[in-house]
Design an enzyme around this catalytic site. Sequence first.
Site, short mmCIF file in Angstrom:
data_model
loop_
_atom_site.label_atom_id
_atom_site.label_comp_id
_atom_site.label_asym_id
_atom_site.label_seq_id
_atom_site.Cartn_x
_atom_site.Cartn_y
_atom_site.Cartn_z
N ASP A 261 3.93 66.98 50.81
CA ASP A 261 3.71 65.58 50.46
C ASP A 261 5.06 64.87 50.28
O ASP A 261 5.99 65.41 49.69
CB ASP A 261 2.91 65.52 49.16
N GLU B 87 4.13 65.18 55.77
CA GLU B 87 3.50 63.89 55.40
C GLU B 87 4.58 62.83 55.54
O GLU B 87 5.40 62.64 54.66
CB GLU B 87 2.94 63.98 53.98
N ASP C 21 -5.42 59.53 49.28
CA ASP C 21 -4.90 58.31 48.66
C ASP C 21 -5.57 57.04 49.19
O ASP C 21 -5.35 55.96 48.65
CB ASP C 21 -3.39 58.19 48.90
#
Length: 500
Positions: A292, A339, A394
Amino acid sequence: MELPRAFGVLLHPTSLPGPWGCGVLGREAWEFLDWLAAAGATFWQVLPLGPTGFGDSPYQSFSAFAGNPYLIDPEDLVRRGWLPPEPPPPAPPDRVDYGLLYRWKWGLLRRAFAGFLARADPQEKRDFARFWEEEKDWLWDYALFMALKERFGGRPWNEWPRDLRRRDPPALAALLEAEDARFHGWTQWVFFRQWGALREHARRQGLRVIGDIPIFVAYDSADVWVHPELFELDGEGRPRVVAGVPPDYFSPTGQRWGNPLYRWSAHKAEGFRWWIARVRQTLRLCDLLRIDHFRGFAAYWEIPAEEPTAVGGRWVPAPGEKLFRRMQAELGTLPILAEDLGVITPDVEELRDKFGFPGMRVLQFAFDGKPDNPHLPENFPAHGRVVVYTGTHDNDTARGWYGGLGGEERARVQAYLARHGLAAAEEEVPWALIALAFRSRARLAVVPMQDLLGLGSEARMNYPSRPAGNWAWRLGALPDPGLAQRLRALAEETQRAPRL
């Protein structure tokens, strides 16, 4: 890293159905893997599996090395004779009540630990002792950290007595064999046993797991308590600067995450040993690893700790290439997914491509009307080394996202879908986006379970920058076989299903 042409489903284990307050690594998890295999999936994607801390977020864990005890299956503890049969808690079936879970689950695990000490067979006790010894590089510190948090009413480590904040050896020595510390070590042994059995079942079904690792760690964590020299802290152990991102799609004031930033000079001096250990540990739990906020390895947003928002931050270069070179030398080929969303600059793309890490594309970001938008399927790279999502944890669900669009944006979405033979009524927009993702040249397509079910905003997993009320969505029941058949048909049509 080369990916197969395949697809996966994003569903965190806490979102699985069942009677235990949140999803666990028990019967429903095994049946979900059977459902994935029937649907023709190759991958199951999860969020970080560590013990959740601030805000119940899997991205704010008490340890970068430990597993989440909330995921332990009580039925397994009963079968082993460590726990008598107990009724499940009075929990809602479709949401995780973290307050209830905190009050109930730790008591259940304490009773099971007492049962283990009293009734486990000698081989089980030897297995636990071997685990305690083999994992001592991280397990002892995690167990002490959790035991001390309990002793001090859950307060963060920087509020403990000075000798314990600073880990003075005489203050810690008496705690190493304390039952509280061994209890937390035992929960890790149980978690790793249960996860290992579940992952072996996944392998037998031809499934692989995509794990997730946050680039930053929580301030209130065993990692920062044990290794303050690796983080940008002042003489009292407080962060001087913290992590976040500048203003973006999700927030006009940016996101101030509050995580401490790395003192990269210290990491380089130790040969990135902590990072290598962290990635090695996470790869014990999964086959591919999504990192991430990958852009933070090229440059990260540094916010002075006293700033209330992310607006006053600045970009600071990071030694990503040196880190990954060293990691490759120690671990071999790195099965990493990057990501790479947000503010992406050429240095981020260069770092990603230098190591052959697949990047991400998100269809919800594709319809701003710009023909060169990188999230439009025709703009995916020719080599297809990307992972396409309808949306991520998200984002709103696809149904909720479409329902919230203005008329002009909806028209753009519908015109695009129509050009690809996918014009759809509002309730079918999620499946039109799934078909768009599956038909694309992206090697891997991943779909959140909420989009497969066509659920609205009530099923959203996370609202970035909202401090509470996230991570709670759950399935009321496992999806039916008809949905698996529909998904397999689409996967076979688009050459994303393994041959039977």
